[in-house]
Design a protein around this motif. Structure first.
Motif, PDB file in Angstrom:
ATOM      1  N   ARG A  45     -19.157 -19.230 -11.481  1.00 28.37           N
ATOM      2  CA  ARG A  45     -20.354 -19.707 -12.175  1.00 28.37           C
ATOM      3  C   ARG A  45     -20.528 -18.892 -13.448  1.00 28.37           C
ATOM      4  O   ARG A  45     -20.663 -17.670 -13.406  1.00 28.37           O
TER       5      ARG A  45
ATOM      6  N   TYR B 134     -26.106 -22.709 -17.272  1.00 29.43           N
ATOM      7  CA  TYR B 134     -25.049 -22.329 -16.339  1.00 29.43           C
ATOM      8  C   TYR B 134     -23.934 -23.375 -16.341  1.00 29.43           C
ATOM      9  O   TYR B 134     -24.149 -24.534 -16.675  1.00 29.43           O
TER      10      TYR B 134
ATOM     11  N   SER C 207     -13.922 -20.954  -7.119  1.00 30.83           N
ATOM     12  CA  SER C 207     -15.117 -21.295  -7.900  1.00 30.83           C
ATOM     13  C   SER C 207     -15.589 -20.099  -8.716  1.00 30.83           C
ATOM     14  O   SER C 207     -15.373 -18.944  -8.340  1.00 30.83           O
TER      15      SER C 207
ATOM     16  N   GLN D  58     -21.302 -24.297 -13.341  1.00 33.57           N
ATOM     17  CA  GLN D  58     -20.705 -24.098 -12.026  1.00 33.57           C
ATOM     18  C   GLN D  58     -19.345 -24.778 -12.016  1.00 33.57           C
ATOM     19  O   GLN D  58     -19.258 -25.989 -12.255  1.00 33.57           O
TER      20      GLN D  58
ATOM     21  N   SER E 148     -22.747 -18.037 -16.851  1.00 37.83           N
ATOM     22  CA  SER E 148     -24.129 -18.028 -17.318  1.00 37.83           C
ATOM     23  C   SER E 148     -24.151 -17.787 -18.815  1.00 37.83           C
ATOM     24  O   SER E 148     -23.265 -17.120 -19.352  1.00 37.83           O
TER      25      SER E 148
END
Length: 123
Positions: A18, A79, A16, A81, A20
């Motif tokens: 994330r 964001y 994973s 994810q 921004s």
């Protein structure tokens, strides 16, 4: 509006990340925000978009169920994810802002673009 994307990196398949995207300016909440990506030798493609308040979202079929777009208007940030990453997700990811009232995947609707952040998924 100036956009600054961050959060990219190298991750193994199944992992994973994330991303921004921080926006300058005082009217962030009046922009639809989107994420696009471009892999080497390929055209830029739509990934996800989110409406002004975050209540409306739209995803490319290739990322639906794995990626989630959300925004914090108090922080002028959107964001992305990304879960269950695949090698085919490898690309430079760009955030973009559109002065429209509907979520859209239409490239030309977006007025402002960030500089991109590299995401590399190893197999």
């Amino acid at each position: 509006v100036q956009l600054q994307a961050s959060g990219g990196g190298l991750v193994q398949a199944g992992g994973s990340l994330r991303l921004s995207c921080a926006a300058s300016g005082r009217s962030f909440s009046t922009y639809v925000m989107g994420w696009f990506r471009q892999a080497p030798g390929k055209e830029r493609e739509f990934v996800a978009a989110i409406g002004w308040s975050g209540g409306s979202t739209y995803y490319a079929d290739s990322v639906k169920g794995r990626f989630t777009i959300f925004r914090d208007n108090a922080k002028n940030t959107v964001y992305l994810q990304m879960n269950s990453l695949k090698p085919e997700d490898t690309a430079v990811y760009y955030c973009a802002a559109a002065k429209v009232s509907y979520v859209t995947a239409y490239f030309q609707a977006y007025d402002y673009w960030g500089q991109g952040t590299q995401v590399t998924v190893s197999s």
